[in-house]
Design an enzyme around this catalytic site. Structure first.
Site, PDB file in Angstrom:
ATOM      1  N   ASP A 272       0.816  -1.222   0.000  1.00  0.00           N
ATOM      2  CA  ASP A 272       0.000   0.000   0.000  1.00  0.00           C
ATOM      3  C   ASP A 272       0.848   1.269   0.000  1.00  0.00           C
ATOM      4  O   ASP A 272       0.620   2.177   0.818  1.00  0.00           O
ATOM      5  CB  ASP A 272      -0.926   0.011   1.220  1.00  0.00           C
ATOM      6  CG  ASP A 272      -1.635  -1.315   1.427  1.00  0.00           C
ATOM      7  OD1 ASP A 272      -2.221  -1.816   0.459  1.00  0.00           O
ATOM      8  OD2 ASP A 272      -1.603  -1.841   2.550  1.00  0.00           O
TER       9      ASP A 272
ATOM     10  N   GLU B 283     -11.692   0.212  -2.712  1.00  0.00           N
ATOM     11  CA  GLU B 283     -10.962   0.508  -1.484  1.00  0.00           C
ATOM     12  C   GLU B 283      -9.724   1.327  -1.847  1.00  0.00           C
ATOM     13  O   GLU B 283      -9.510   1.679  -3.005  1.00  0.00           O
ATOM     14  CB  GLU B 283     -10.555  -0.791  -0.782  1.00  0.00           C
ATOM     15  CG  GLU B 283      -9.714  -1.704  -1.659  1.00  0.00           C
ATOM     16  CD  GLU B 283      -9.437  -3.052  -1.020  1.00  0.00           C
ATOM     17  OE1 GLU B 283      -9.973  -3.316   0.070  1.00  0.00           O
ATOM     18  OE2 GLU B 283      -8.678  -3.838  -1.615  1.00  0.00           O
TER      19      GLU B 283
END
Length: 270
Positions: A46, A222
């Site tokens: 991420d 997301e």
């Protein structure tokens, strides 16, 4: 004579020797203006990047989950060569005795999820969602990402908050977009935006659903990133699930997405 020798050496030294770090373990830089993937041959889950006020220094952070030190800080001048220069969290949740005690035992996969790093009014901020405890934030103490960072604070307590990104508007107002963890909130595949205090330390508005991917090909949306450019608010996020997912780009004239236009890769369709 010595001055002439130094000038000669400077003209033949590669740029990497004049300020740009080059890894001796793995270098994606081909030395001719091109690069080879992977840019970073390591697991930085991420990752998120922002540029500093000079426009020449880029800083990256990534998920660190329960590991300490946490929130690695990497620096680059060309988005290809990256150097680890710091960690924003020396220990997980320093200053909060309850959370410090909680993470004193193994908590695999918990803790710091999908952070975002942003520069605002002389300071760097990192926000992340801890799915069990809420939205967390840590910021630099003197505006230097390679220097000291303040202790982390919880800006929105609660369960299920993940993948948070702040946006400071031209008028000084602050907004926060986030996703939701179904494993904690039984609520997922939606993105919400809410207004924060101007210093980004507390919510002053209720979350508004700006995108709902449930029941569509955009399920599992997301990891939203929030930007503003030329009067448009943009949200970029992955959707469609991990095995066959894709990237969404959405824009609106309002931070709450009342007129968001969904775009597909390679187009700006409405």
């Amino acid at each position: 004579m010595m001055r002439k020798l130094i000038l000669t050496l400077l003209t033949v030294l590669p740029m990497s020797m004049m300020g740009q770090y080059r890894s001796l373990v793995w270098s994606p830089d081909n030395g001719d203006g091109t690069y080879t993937n992977p840019v970073i041959n390591a697991d930085y889950s991420d990752p998120d990047v922002c540029v500093g006020p000079s426009g020449e220094d880029y800083y990256m952070t990534a998920s660190s989950f329960q590991c300490t030190p946490g929130l690695p800080i990497l620096h680059s001048k060309d988005l290809v060569n990256w150097e680890i220069v710091n960690y924003a969290l020396k220990a997980l949740y320093t200053g909060d005795s309850k959370l410090t005690e909680h993470f004193s035992t193994p908590q695999h996969g918990n803790g710091v999820w999908a952070p975002s790093i942003r520069y605002h009014q002389g300071e760097y901020y990192i926000y992340w969602g801890d799915p069990d405890f809420g939205v967390m934030m840590v910021k630099t103490k003197h505006g230097d990402p390679a220097g000291e960072w303040e202790q982390p604070v919880c800006v929105i307590p609660g369960q299920g908050y993940i993948d948070t990104t702040p946006l400071w508007d031209e008028d000084g107002r602050c907004y926060l977009v986030n996703g939701w963890a179904n494993s904690r909130s039984k609520f997922a595949s939606v993105l919400t935006v809410r207004e924060m205090s101007s210093d980004g330390t507390r919510p002053i508005g209720q979350p508004v659903i700006v995108f709902d991917g449930n029941g569509t090909e955009n399920r599992t949306c997301e990891g939203p990133k929030f930007y503003k450019r030329d009067g448009w608010y943009w949200i970029m996020c992955p959707a469609g699930g991990v095995p066959e997912g894709f990237q969404l780009a959405m824009r609106s004239k309002s931070p709450y997405g009342d007129r968001y236009q969904r775009t597909s890769p390679g187009s700006l369709g409405t």
